[in-house]
Motif scaffolding. Structure first.
Motif, short mmCIF file in Angstrom:
data_model
loop_
_atom_site.label_atom_id
_atom_site.label_comp_id
_atom_site.label_asym_id
_atom_site.label_seq_id
_atom_site.Cartn_x
_atom_site.Cartn_y
_atom_site.Cartn_z
N ILE A 266 19.63 -8.81 -38.35
CA ILE A 266 19.67 -10.03 -37.54
C ILE A 266 18.63 -11.05 -37.96
O ILE A 266 18.76 -12.24 -37.67
CB ILE A 266 19.49 -9.71 -36.04
N ALA A 267 17.60 -10.59 -38.67
CA ALA A 267 16.48 -11.49 -39.00
C ALA A 267 16.53 -12.03 -40.42
O ALA A 267 16.13 -13.18 -40.66
CB ALA A 267 15.15 -10.77 -38.76
N PHE A 268 17.01 -11.24 -41.38
CA PHE A 268 16.89 -11.61 -42.79
C PHE A 268 18.25 -11.56 -43.49
O PHE A 268 18.94 -10.54 -43.46
CB PHE A 268 15.91 -10.67 -43.50
N SER A 269 18.59 -12.66 -44.13
CA SER A 269 19.88 -12.77 -44.80
C SER A 269 19.86 -12.04 -46.14
O SER A 269 18.79 -11.75 -46.71
CB SER A 269 20.23 -14.24 -45.04
N ARG A 270 21.04 -11.78 -46.69
CA ARG A 270 21.14 -11.13 -47.99
C ARG A 270 20.55 -12.01 -49.08
O ARG A 270 19.86 -11.52 -49.98
CB ARG A 270 22.59 -10.79 -48.32
N ALA A 271 20.78 -13.30 -48.99
CA ALA A 271 20.25 -14.21 -50.01
C ALA A 271 18.73 -14.14 -50.06
O ALA A 271 18.12 -14.13 -51.14
CB ALA A 271 20.70 -15.64 -49.73
N THR A 272 18.09 -14.06 -48.89
CA THR A 272 16.63 -13.96 -48.84
C THR A 272 16.16 -12.63 -49.38
O THR A 272 15.18 -12.56 -50.14
CB THR A 272 16.13 -14.15 -47.41
#
Length: 318
Positions: A266-272
């Motif tokens: 919920i906090a960190f996207s795959r791109a990041t």
């Protein structure tokens, strides 16, 4: 700095360090386990430690560093799996979480201070070199610790948390990642209101935050411990201290490093998460877990332990 065994009887909380240590001690793969109080110049940290019945000399010990809103007890299942493979484990409640170190000043909760805590606590525990495993805020501590103290680590396994420079870049350029951090801005603007909201009605909204990935009894224990006077407002100061003035170096990361990340975080996207590879100069592995949430220590201990052990064996001679 001193370290002492906790002598008081089990308090009744089902997932405090004493009860976690007691359960680990009963495992056939454990030689000994105990709850500890680690004293440093900054204050006292509550912790648990366990040694394997059959230590693997190529593995050594791991320090497990929890995030928000969790305690060291989140690592119980991971610890059991590491002990089974012959790796010793040590986990402590960070400042704000440990009753013996809850400073009032927001400036005492910077990443630089948390990194210094890890350095001091690990030395007090007699762990000069170790495998570091950090989740969420534990990951935000792990990245700069690996960059600034590479000689202290065999390997580093970060769980969920992207490299801080990757996160900083994405917050400026990626709307999706910016929106995911809305909770952080709410905490920074209204910490007292966030605390009241999450803890009212027996912590219903805090339990909801875990999305069912944390077992009910463990989630209830988190709520009970955060409801202690001063506890929740103290741990929210981590976010208040993120004012952009902390210049703790986080590169280069040269130790063997893995990032374990859940596709439903919920906090960190795959791109990041994927961008983190850009900031690691040593051996690096990205371990995406399809369908997994942010709460990996509680829900995916096998994947974490497998990553830690395989990385440790691969780089045993380093």
């Amino acid at each position: 700095m001193t370290i002492s065994t906790t002598s008081q009887p089990y308090s009744g909380a089902p997932f405090d360090n004493a009860s976690v240590a007691a359960r680990l001690a009963e495992l056939p793969t454990t030689a000994d386990a105990e709850a500890l109080t680690v004293s440093t110049d900054q204050g006292e940290f509550t912790a648990f430690r366990a040694t394997p019945a059959h230590p693997d000399p190529d593995l050594g010990d791991a320090i497990l560093l929890h995030g928000w809103p969790e305690y060291a007890s989140c690592w119980e299942k991971t610890a059991a799996l590491l002990l089974e493979q012959g790796m010793g484990v040590f986990a402590y409640d960070q400042r704000g979480y440990s009753p013996g170190i809850r400073p009032d000043s927001v400036g005492e909760y910077t990443i630089a201070r948390l990194v210094a805590d890890l350095d001091e606590v690990s030395r007090a525990a007699g762990l000069e070199r170790f495998h570091l495993v950090g989740h969420d805020w534990g990951g935000l501590v792990a990245w700069p610790f690996a960059a600034n103290h590479p000689q202290r680590l065999h390997t580093c396994t970060v769980v969920s948390t992207p490299h801080p420079r990757a996160l900083g870049k994405q917050l400026k350029t990626d709307d999706d990642q910016y929106e995911r951090m809305g909770y952080m801005r709410s905490i920074q603007d209204h910490p007292e209101g966030v605390a009241r909201t999450l803890l009212r009605d027996d912590g219903k909204k805090l339990v909801d935050l875990y999305g069912g990935a944390v077992p009910e009894d463990l989630a209830a224990s988190y709520v009970a411990r955060f409801s202690e006077p001063g506890a929740f407002l103290s741990v929210l100061k981590y976010y208040q201290a993120m004012d952009g003035r902390d210049r703790t170096p986080s590169t280069p990361v040269t130790v063997p490093t893995s990032l374990v990340w859940g596709s439903e975080d919920i906090a960190f996207s795959r791109a990041t998460a994927e961008l983190s590879a850009r900031y690691v100069e040593g051996p690096y592995r990205f371990v995406p877990l399809e369908g997994a949430s942010h709460w990996l220590p509680e829900s995916h201990p096998n994947d974490i332990a497998t990553t830690v052990i395989s990385q440790a064996r691969e780089h045993a001679a380093n």
